[in-house]
Motif scaffolding. Sequence first.
Motif, PDB file in Angstrom:
ATOM      1  N   GLY A 176       1.218   9.372 -13.047  1.00  0.00           N
ATOM      2  CA  GLY A 176       2.615   9.778 -12.985  1.00  0.00           C
ATOM      3  C   GLY A 176       3.017  10.770 -14.040  1.00  0.00           C
ATOM      4  O   GLY A 176       4.206  11.058 -14.208  1.00  0.00           O
ATOM      5  N   MET A 177       2.035  11.321 -14.760  1.00  0.00           N
ATOM      6  CA  MET A 177       2.318  12.386 -15.730  1.00  0.00           C
ATOM      7  C   MET A 177       2.073  13.706 -15.004  1.00  0.00           C
ATOM      8  O   MET A 177       0.957  14.220 -14.978  1.00  0.00           O
ATOM      9  CB  MET A 177       1.417  12.224 -16.951  1.00  0.00           C
ATOM     10  N   ILE A 235       8.309  25.854 -15.182  1.00  0.00           N
ATOM     11  CA  ILE A 235       7.494  24.682 -15.535  1.00  0.00           C
ATOM     12  C   ILE A 235       8.348  23.418 -15.502  1.00  0.00           C
ATOM     13  O   ILE A 235       9.442  23.375 -16.071  1.00  0.00           O
ATOM     14  CB  ILE A 235       6.878  24.867 -16.929  1.00  0.00           C
ATOM     15  N   THR A 236       7.854  22.404 -14.818  1.00  0.00           N
ATOM     16  CA  THR A 236       8.480  21.085 -14.838  1.00  0.00           C
ATOM     17  C   THR A 236       7.449  20.062 -15.283  1.00  0.00           C
ATOM     18  O   THR A 236       6.296  20.114 -14.873  1.00  0.00           O
ATOM     19  CB  THR A 236       9.026  20.686 -13.456  1.00  0.00           C
ATOM     20  N   ALA A 237       7.881  19.146 -16.129  1.00  0.00           N
ATOM     21  CA  ALA A 237       7.017  18.063 -16.600  1.00  0.00           C
ATOM     22  C   ALA A 237       7.760  16.762 -16.380  1.00  0.00           C
ATOM     23  O   ALA A 237       8.811  16.520 -16.971  1.00  0.00           O
ATOM     24  CB  ALA A 237       6.682  18.244 -18.079  1.00  0.00           C
ATOM     25  N   GLU A 238       7.224  15.923 -15.498  1.00  0.00           N
ATOM     26  CA  GLU A 238       7.935  14.717 -15.084  1.00  0.00           C
ATOM     27  C   GLU A 238       7.111  13.473 -15.377  1.00  0.00           C
ATOM     28  O   GLU A 238       5.930  13.394 -15.023  1.00  0.00           O
ATOM     29  CB  GLU A 238       8.235  14.774 -13.585  1.00  0.00           C
ATOM     30  N   ASP A 239       7.745  12.502 -15.994  1.00  0.00           N
ATOM     31  CA  ASP A 239       7.133  11.189 -16.180  1.00  0.00           C
ATOM     32  C   ASP A 239       7.605  10.303 -15.034  1.00  0.00           C
ATOM     33  O   ASP A 239       8.719   9.785 -15.046  1.00  0.00           O
ATOM     34  CB  ASP A 239       7.544  10.600 -17.524  1.00  0.00           C
ATOM     35  N   ASN A 240       6.767  10.170 -14.027  1.00  0.00           N
ATOM     36  CA  ASN A 240       7.086   9.372 -12.851  1.00  0.00           C
ATOM     37  C   ASN A 240       6.767   7.912 -13.148  1.00  0.00           C
ATOM     38  O   ASN A 240       5.601   7.523 -13.229  1.00  0.00           O
ATOM     39  CB  ASN A 240       6.286   9.879 -11.648  1.00  0.00           C
ATOM     40  N   ALA A 241       7.788   7.107 -13.291  1.00  0.00           N
ATOM     41  CA  ALA A 241       7.599   5.726 -13.727  1.00  0.00           C
ATOM     42  C   ALA A 241       6.732   4.925 -12.775  1.00  0.00           C
ATOM     43  O   ALA A 241       6.038   3.988 -13.193  1.00  0.00           O
ATOM     44  CB  ALA A 241       8.960   5.043 -13.890  1.00  0.00           C
ATOM     45  N   ALA A 242       6.729   5.278 -11.491  1.00  0.00           N
ATOM     46  CA  ALA A 242       5.916   4.535 -10.518  1.00  0.00           C
ATOM     47  C   ALA A 242       4.443   4.594 -10.888  1.00  0.00           C
ATOM     48  O   ALA A 242       3.694   3.631 -10.681  1.00  0.00           O
ATOM     49  CB  ALA A 242       6.130   5.088  -9.113  1.00  0.00           C
ATOM     50  N   GLY A 243       4.009   5.731 -11.443  1.00  0.00           N
ATOM     51  CA  GLY A 243       2.609   5.891 -11.804  1.00  0.00           C
ATOM     52  C   GLY A 243       2.185   5.078 -13.004  1.00  0.00           C
ATOM     53  O   GLY A 243       0.988   4.927 -13.273  1.00  0.00           O
ATOM     54  N   ALA A 244       3.160   4.550 -13.748  1.00  0.00           N
ATOM     55  CA  ALA A 244       2.854   3.724 -14.911  1.00  0.00           C
ATOM     56  C   ALA A 244       2.671   2.260 -14.540  1.00  0.00           C
ATOM     57  O   ALA A 244       2.302   1.448 -15.387  1.00  0.00           O
ATOM     58  CB  ALA A 244       3.969   3.854 -15.945  1.00  0.00           C
ATOM     59  N   VAL A 245       2.924   1.923 -13.283  1.00  0.00           N
ATOM     60  CA  VAL A 245       2.774   0.536 -12.827  1.00  0.00           C
ATOM     61  C   VAL A 245       1.293   0.233 -12.617  1.00  0.00           C
ATOM     62  O   VAL A 245       0.609   0.960 -11.882  1.00  0.00           O
ATOM     63  CB  VAL A 245       3.551   0.312 -11.518  1.00  0.00           C
ATOM     64  N   ALA A 260       0.820  -1.208   0.000  1.00  0.00           N
ATOM     65  CA  ALA A 260       0.000   0.000   0.000  1.00  0.00           C
ATOM     66  C   ALA A 260       0.858   1.264   0.000  1.00  0.00           C
ATOM     67  O   ALA A 260       0.449   2.293  -0.569  1.00  0.00           O
ATOM     68  CB  ALA A 260      -0.924   0.009   1.213  1.00  0.00           C
ATOM     69  N   VAL A 261       2.040   1.219   0.613  1.00  0.00           N
ATOM     70  CA  VAL A 261       2.913   2.391   0.665  1.00  0.00           C
ATOM     71  C   VAL A 261       3.271   2.865  -0.738  1.00  0.00           C
ATOM     72  O   VAL A 261       3.482   4.060  -0.991  1.00  0.00           O
ATOM     73  CB  VAL A 261       4.190   2.070   1.474  1.00  0.00           C
ATOM     74  N   ARG A 262       3.297   1.969  -1.678  1.00  0.00           N
ATOM     75  CA  ARG A 262       3.711   2.313  -3.039  1.00  0.00           C
ATOM     76  C   ARG A 262       2.740   3.256  -3.735  1.00  0.00           C
ATOM     77  O   ARG A 262       3.078   3.856  -4.759  1.00  0.00           O
ATOM     78  CB  ARG A 262       3.885   1.037  -3.856  1.00  0.00           C
ATOM     79  N   ILE A 263       1.517   3.396  -3.218  1.00  0.00           N
ATOM     80  CA  ILE A 263       0.589   4.337  -3.852  1.00  0.00           C
ATOM     81  C   ILE A 263       0.966   5.776  -3.557  1.00  0.00           C
ATOM     82  O   ILE A 263       0.441   6.694  -4.176  1.00  0.00           O
ATOM     83  CB  ILE A 263      -0.865   4.080  -3.430  1.00  0.00           C
ATOM     84  N   GLU A 303       1.397  -4.623 -17.809  1.00  0.00           N
ATOM     85  CA  GLU A 303       2.238  -3.451 -18.014  1.00  0.00           C
ATOM     86  C   GLU A 303       1.577  -2.540 -19.048  1.00  0.00           C
ATOM     87  O   GLU A 303       0.736  -2.979 -19.825  1.00  0.00           O
ATOM     88  CB  GLU A 303       3.625  -3.867 -18.514  1.00  0.00           C
ATOM     89  N   ILE A 304       1.951  -1.272 -19.037  1.00  0.00           N
ATOM     90  CA  ILE A 304       1.520  -0.404 -20.124  1.00  0.00           C
ATOM     91  C   ILE A 304       2.353  -0.723 -21.359  1.00  0.00           C
ATOM     92  O   ILE A 304       3.467  -1.240 -21.252  1.00  0.00           O
ATOM     93  CB  ILE A 304       1.621   1.089 -19.760  1.00  0.00           C
TER      94      ILE A 304
END
Length: 572
Positions: free
Chosen positions: A344-345, A488-498, A83-86, A460-461
């Motif tokens: 994660g976008m 402006i920062t735009a980050e692709d957070n890989a955790a959110g793609a899981v 659950a911590v991973r959310i 997986e995506i």
Amino acid sequence: MPINTTFQIGEKADAYDAIVIGSGVSGGWAAKELTEKGLKTLVLERGRPVEHRKDYITEHKAPWEFDLRGQLTQEEKKEYSQAVRIGYLDKTALHFFSKDSESPYVEEKPFVWARGYQVGGKSITWGRYTFRISDLDFEANQKEGVGVDWPIRYKDIAPWYDYVEQFAGISGEKLGLDYLPDGNFQKPMELNVVEKHLRKRIRELYPERYLTIARAAVLTEPIGERAPCHYCGPCWRGCSTGSYFSSLSSTLPAAAATGNLTIRPFSVVHSIIYDPETRKASGVRVIDSETKETIEFKAKVIFVCASAMASTQILLNSKSEEFPDGIGNTSRVLGHYLMDHHLGMDVNATVPGFLDRTTRGNRPIGFYIPRYRNIGGASDMPDFSRGYGFEGAAYREGWSKAFGMEGFGADFKNKIKEAGEWRVGMWGFGETLPYYDNHARLHPTETDEFGIPKMVFNAEIKDNEKRMRQDCLDSMAEMLENIGCTNITAEDNAAGAVPGFGIHEMGTARMGRDPKTSFLNGNNQAHEVPNLFVTDGACMTSSPCQNPSITYMALTARAADFAVKQLKSGNL
């Protein structure tokens, strides 16, 4: 209103017309509709009893009242590592999530399975955003030759959206968009001054894009004893005023008021019992989590609403001579086409000006920018299908801006007290296509403490979603720059793609027209077991980018109405 939690065990187990597995968003609606239509209904909940108001033990605690100001210890992070991973779990709501030891599973590919074992389920901690899906979504699979066609269209579910929205209480703003249908709304919450500025500038530069206050199951007007939101803020800890919709505050009390409801906590569902003579489900096999006793409960109708992955685990484990791969699973699609929204976008920026204005209270929702890709005409993209929406908020920086600031002493402390610049943050929610090889299945040898096979996740995506993610980040960053934002920062957070990170798991017992390629028909009824219904996220045929819970509510109410009519006509 107190909830009837009378236990009926043993010989009395045959006294039910219906069994509902799960007590969260979908299970609560199934209980309400079935009991109000006269059916003696048993709700089976794996977890502990929770009483509305009384058991929201952290609801209004201040940060300094928690050890470590609410941060988890290293030991707690180990105990709740799934659950911590959310990303947002802390001591304030830890008691509403399950430990790893209570919910073991196997990850062939990374998967996050966050669960809450209690009466009310995750309806206590959900995000409360409620957006209808439209024929743009219902028709997409057929038009694109992806997956299977939905067996329903918007006209089939629209009256049920109206019905559940009126009872649940949805606040929001009407926009008149056919691809994001308006609903039965209470008055909307108000955008703050900077969000209004952003909305105006976006409409000037991008006529196809809209910024609106989120549509949410949070009251702005009273419904019965449920009061309008008073902006206290920590919704995920429970809501004593019932200002947000949960099964504890709304559907389960309504079901209890009929006198037809029995709730049985500590009931781990092992499997659904199939009767080969009637070719129907005859009941549910349960393991009492306190005594480890196995009990069988009988009923004429069974609604599986345990949450998508848990429901699929139960269905797969319900094996018989006729259905060796899981009850009603001759098609062998059960467990496949697993979907979740990919997140994660993340885009953040500074909004210049407005330093004479700030906010008051803790508004429980942010703004929403509906999908603006692949909705027709110039919006259609050559590189990917479907689309994404944005959730976000504008806010003034507070004391946390001091992280990394230079200085010390009184001047430094005074500077911290001053409100900082205005910032805007936005987070994309993207649709995932239904892929057969994205799946969950039972482990052949490993089981949990109750002897139930562990779930194995392999999902997986893929390329379509990856191209969507890049466009999502690029287009939002470009838009913020064009409307005058800075830093402006735009980050692709890989955790959110899981998969699982979005907690919007869908699709593993999908609806469809053909029993050879789908598990359920257009009434959420199992093709091969007519008195078995699945109405949580497992039933979804695709995963439109809108938050899905209001669709589960509407489908559940619709399926319950159908089931009761079929039962009373002698067809079940």
